[in-house]
Structure formats: structure tokens, C-alpha cells
Design an enzyme around this catalytic site. Structure first.
Site, mmCIF file in Angstrom:
data_model
loop_
_atom_site.group_PDB
_atom_site.id
_atom_site.type_symbol
_atom_site.label_atom_id
_atom_site.label_comp_id
_atom_site.label_asym_id
_atom_site.label_seq_id
_atom_site.Cartn_x
_atom_site.Cartn_y
_atom_site.Cartn_z
ATOM 1 N N CYS A 180 0.839 -1.187 0.000
ATOM 2 C CA CYS A 180 0.000 0.000 0.000
ATOM 3 C C CYS A 180 0.880 1.245 0.000
ATOM 4 O O CYS A 180 1.814 1.353 0.816
ATOM 5 C CB CYS A 180 -0.914 -0.003 1.227
ATOM 6 S SG CYS A 180 -1.853 1.531 1.438
ATOM 7 N N ASP A 187 -0.033 -6.237 0.056
ATOM 8 C CA ASP A 187 -1.223 -6.658 -0.678
ATOM 9 C C ASP A 187 -0.843 -7.888 -1.493
ATOM 10 O O ASP A 187 0.151 -7.875 -2.227
ATOM 11 C CB ASP A 187 -1.708 -5.550 -1.616
ATOM 12 C CG ASP A 187 -2.174 -4.312 -0.863
ATOM 13 O OD1 ASP A 187 -2.895 -4.470 0.136
ATOM 14 O OD2 ASP A 187 -1.812 -3.200 -1.270
#
Length: 272
Positions: A180, A187
């Protein structure tokens, strides 16, 4: 990227009243110019399909109702919605009274369409409905066991190469990881690539996917980067790229981009 006022990475009080102003749009244009789309528009096809697993509201008598939903943002929309703001917005529905699930879906559709600047499609589904998950879609070959002579952990588009012959095939990797850009949190995703054209070197493709491991970017931007890199460096006749990301905070985001309007993200995967 103007995220100073976004709720992502900040402490937040969860709302107890319906509030569409919680939605925080992020313009797509800056990233698209960065990857070479100088007019800021997406010239192909695609969408961002979100799965929202924590949707609730009150029935007219005050008894809560729950559902899960599929939310589809068109790739042509001027903005994406920052994920924590969508979570806060959906939670603002928890104590609001709606006459029916249809009214809930219509409200969410109107609010998200207004926020992102394009028509959004929202489907609410019962938690009693089955939603089967699969490990890998049929017709995709896994490339994760390819031998790499040199692994790259920094973005390496030069890894993408092709050779004869011309083929049509689907390739899959479960090793896509990015971070992120605001919180630095990881992620995780499975990336699916289907193309026709000169054969893409699988080891080079795997090296390229692994090179996202330290890259800081939003899900949507990662998929558009992969798509445009493949188009520029491999020059396929047709191409579809989809990333099925794992769930965070009751939401998972599944962007797909394609040269064909009829493509889509396919079924839910086991990590979702």
C-alpha cells in the site's frame, strides 16, 4: 497523489449515521500519465470488481439485515475510491433503515457513481447463497515453478521478452505482492494473464511479477502497469490481465484490463 485528507493510515471513528461524504475519490489520471497514457484515459476495456463481505442495515422494524455485494467500477471512471473510505461508508449503513435490499443497492449505486464520476454496478447477494471458490481457473498454466537465474525485488519491466512461435495461452501466478502506498501494508494477489501473440518467456514473466514485491502502489495501478508493460514490450495481438487480491477489512479488489470488452475477472479464488 493527493491523499493527505484520505482516511487510509489514520485512526478513524466508525460512523453510526449514514454518510456518503465519507467516500474519498482518487483520480486515475496521475498514474495513467506515469505509465505513458498521456491523455489520462484508459483506451481499452476493464473494470475494478470489489467484493464487499460486510454489508448490513436495519429493516423497517429495526431488525438488522446482512448481505455481501459485488461492486463494479468501470475502468473509464475518472476516479477510484480509496478502500478505507469505502469501508467507513458501508459501515455508515449499519444503523440506517431501508425498506428493502433493492433500496440499499440503489443507494450504494448512486453514492459510488457520484463519487467516482461514472456509472457503478452494485449487486447484493444473500449470505445463504453459495459462492464457490477455486484455486486456479481452468485454462491457465501456473508459472510459479519456473527456474529463475536471478530474482529481482525491484520493478523490472525489462524482464519481459518474447520469442517464436505465435500462441494463445493463459498464464497464472500466485506470487504477486505489492505494498500500500500509504500504510506500507502488503497486498497479495493471484495474477491471471491471457494473450495471443508471440510466446512470452515464462521465466521472464515470473521474474517481472516477483519484481513488484517492494513496489508501492494501489491494486488498480499495479494491474494497469502490468497490462501496459506487456502491451509495450510483448506486443500481443490480444491481452487480458486480472489480479484477484486477498481480502482486507471485509473488502477485496479485483481489477481486470483487456483488449476485449467481453472479458472479466472470473470466479472467486480460495484465498478470497
Amino acid at each position: 497523489m493527493a491523499l493527505d485528507n484520505a482516511p487510509l493510515g489514520k485512526s478513524s471513528e466508525y460512523p453510526d449515521q449514514y454518510d456518503p461524504s465519507l467516500l474519498f475519490p482518487v483520480a486515475r489520471e496521475e498514474n495513467r500519465r506515469r505509465i505513458g497514457l498521456y491523455d489520462g484515459r484508459w483506451p481499452w476495456f476493464g473494470e475494478d470488481m470489489w467484493q464487499a463481505w460486510e454489508i448490513s442495515w436495519l429493516k423497517p422494524g429495526g431488525v438488522p439485515a446482512v448481505a455481501w455485494g459485488e461492486i463494479r467500477f468501470p475502468a473509464a471512471s475518472p476516479a477510484i475510491i480509496e478502500s478505507k473510505s469505502l469501508k467507513l461508508y458501508l459501515n455508515s449503513l449499519n444503523q440506517a433503515v431501508f425498506s428493502s435490499p433493492d433500496q440499499v443497492a440503489e443507494t450504494i449505486t448512486q453514492d459510488l457513481s457520484s463519487a467516482c464520476g461514472a456509472a457503478v454496478d452494485v449487486t447484493l447477494l444473500s449470505v445463504d447463497d453459495s459462492a464457490p471458490a477455486i484455486g486456479r481457473p481452468e485454462g491457465y498454466e501456473l508459472i510459479d515453478d519456473e527456474t529463475l537465474e536471478q530474482v529481482a525485488y525491484d520493478y523490472a519491466p525489462e524482464s519481459l521478452t518474447t520469442s517464436e512461435p505465435v500462441v494463445s495461452e493463459g498464464l497464472c501466478s500466485h506470487l504477486l505482492k505489492s505494498n500500500c502506498p500509504v500504510t506500507g501494508q502488503p497486498d497479495w494477489a493471484t495474477v491471471l494473464i491471457r494473450y495471443s501473440g508471440r510466446k512470452i518467456d515464462r521465466a521472464g514473466l515470473l521474474r517481472y511479477i516477483v519484481s513488484f514485491r517492494q513496489k508501492q502502489d494501489f491494486h488498480e495501478h499495479c494491474v494497469e502497469t502490468i497490462f501496459t508493460d506487456l502491451m509495450a514490450r510483448c506486443q500481443p495481438e490480444s491481452l487480458m490481465v486480472c489480479a484477484r487480491y486477498t481480502r482486507r477489512g471485509g473488502l477485496d479488489i479485483n481489477p481486470w484490463r483487456s483488449t476485449c470488452a467481453e472479458d472479466g475477472p472470473g470466479p472467486r479464488l480460495v484465498r478470497q
